[in-house]
Design an enzyme around this catalytic site. Structure first.
Site, PDB file in Angstrom:
ATOM      1  N   HIS A 102     -10.832  -6.120  -9.867  1.00 24.99           N
ATOM      2  CA  HIS A 102     -11.267  -5.522 -11.170  1.00 24.99           C
ATOM      3  C   HIS A 102     -11.551  -3.954 -10.864  1.00 24.99           C
ATOM      4  O   HIS A 102     -12.071  -3.704 -10.069  1.00 24.99           O
ATOM      5  CB  HIS A 102     -12.687  -6.084 -11.730  1.00 24.99           C
ATOM      6  CG  HIS A 102     -12.541  -7.553 -11.815  1.00 24.99           C
ATOM      7  ND1 HIS A 102     -11.582  -8.027 -13.076  1.00 24.99           N
ATOM      8  CD2 HIS A 102     -12.978  -8.604 -11.333  1.00 24.99           C
ATOM      9  CE1 HIS A 102     -11.615  -9.317 -12.876  1.00 24.99           C
ATOM     10  NE2 HIS A 102     -12.454  -9.802 -11.800  1.00 24.99           N
ATOM     11  N   TYR A 123     -10.892   3.194 -17.316  1.00 27.65           N
ATOM     12  CA  TYR A 123     -10.036   2.759 -16.128  1.00 27.65           C
ATOM     13  C   TYR A 123      -9.660   4.232 -15.363  1.00 27.65           C
ATOM     14  O   TYR A 123      -8.709   4.025 -14.528  1.00 27.65           O
ATOM     15  CB  TYR A 123      -8.915   2.396 -16.861  1.00 27.65           C
ATOM     16  CG  TYR A 123      -9.005   0.801 -17.533  1.00 27.65           C
ATOM     17  CD1 TYR A 123      -9.443  -0.301 -16.525  1.00 27.65           C
ATOM     18  CD2 TYR A 123      -9.268   0.857 -18.786  1.00 27.65           C
ATOM     19  CE1 TYR A 123      -9.715  -1.243 -17.129  1.00 27.65           C
ATOM     20  CE2 TYR A 123      -9.462  -0.562 -19.342  1.00 27.65           C
ATOM     21  CZ  TYR A 123      -9.743  -1.228 -18.600  1.00 27.65           C
ATOM     22  OH  TYR A 123     -10.126  -2.642 -19.072  1.00 27.65           O
TER      23      TYR A 123
END
Length: 123
Positions: free
Chosen positions: A100, A23
């Site tokens: 996403h 991330y």
């Protein structure tokens, strides 16, 4: 001026702390700041909502029906499990973008199926 709501689901409040290899290092607050800077330059009013609670996300989606021109949603883990979020999104008559941070198709198999994709206008 267009009004866009960005909804983030569970654990996204911990961006910059969790699984940095997937991330990245940017915090949720840094990402919000970047979005706000971009939106001001393009005369867009952006608001943010984040919750780890499915029902709160459903409530926010329902509230968006009369106040927003577009909705961007990263439902986190609920992307793959929440019929309730799917059904709330179906009610909206505005564009919906599914977001996403990672490529869900290069992750665990259970993440390959999105319950949101078929009601979104884009991913």
């Amino acid at each position: 001026m267009k009004n866009i709501l960005i909804i983030n689901g569970p654990n996204l409040n911990l961006l910059g702390e969790r699984e940095k290899d997937k991330y990245g290092n940017s915090s949720y607050e840094e990402i919000k700041k970047n979005c706000l800077t971009f939106s001001k330059k393009h005369n867009i009013n952006v608001s943010f909502f984040q919750s780890n609670i499915e029902g709160e996300i459903v409530d926010e989606i329902q509230n968006a029906r009369k106040k927003q021109d577009c909705l961007i949603i990263n439902a986190g883990g609920y992307t793959h499990t929440s019929v309730a979020i799917h059904d709330a999104l179906k009610i909206l008559k505005i564009p919906i973008i599914e977001l996403h941070i990672t490529n869900i198709y290069k992750r665990e198999e259970f993440r390959h199926k999105s319950l949101i994709s078929n009601v979104a206008n884009g991913i």
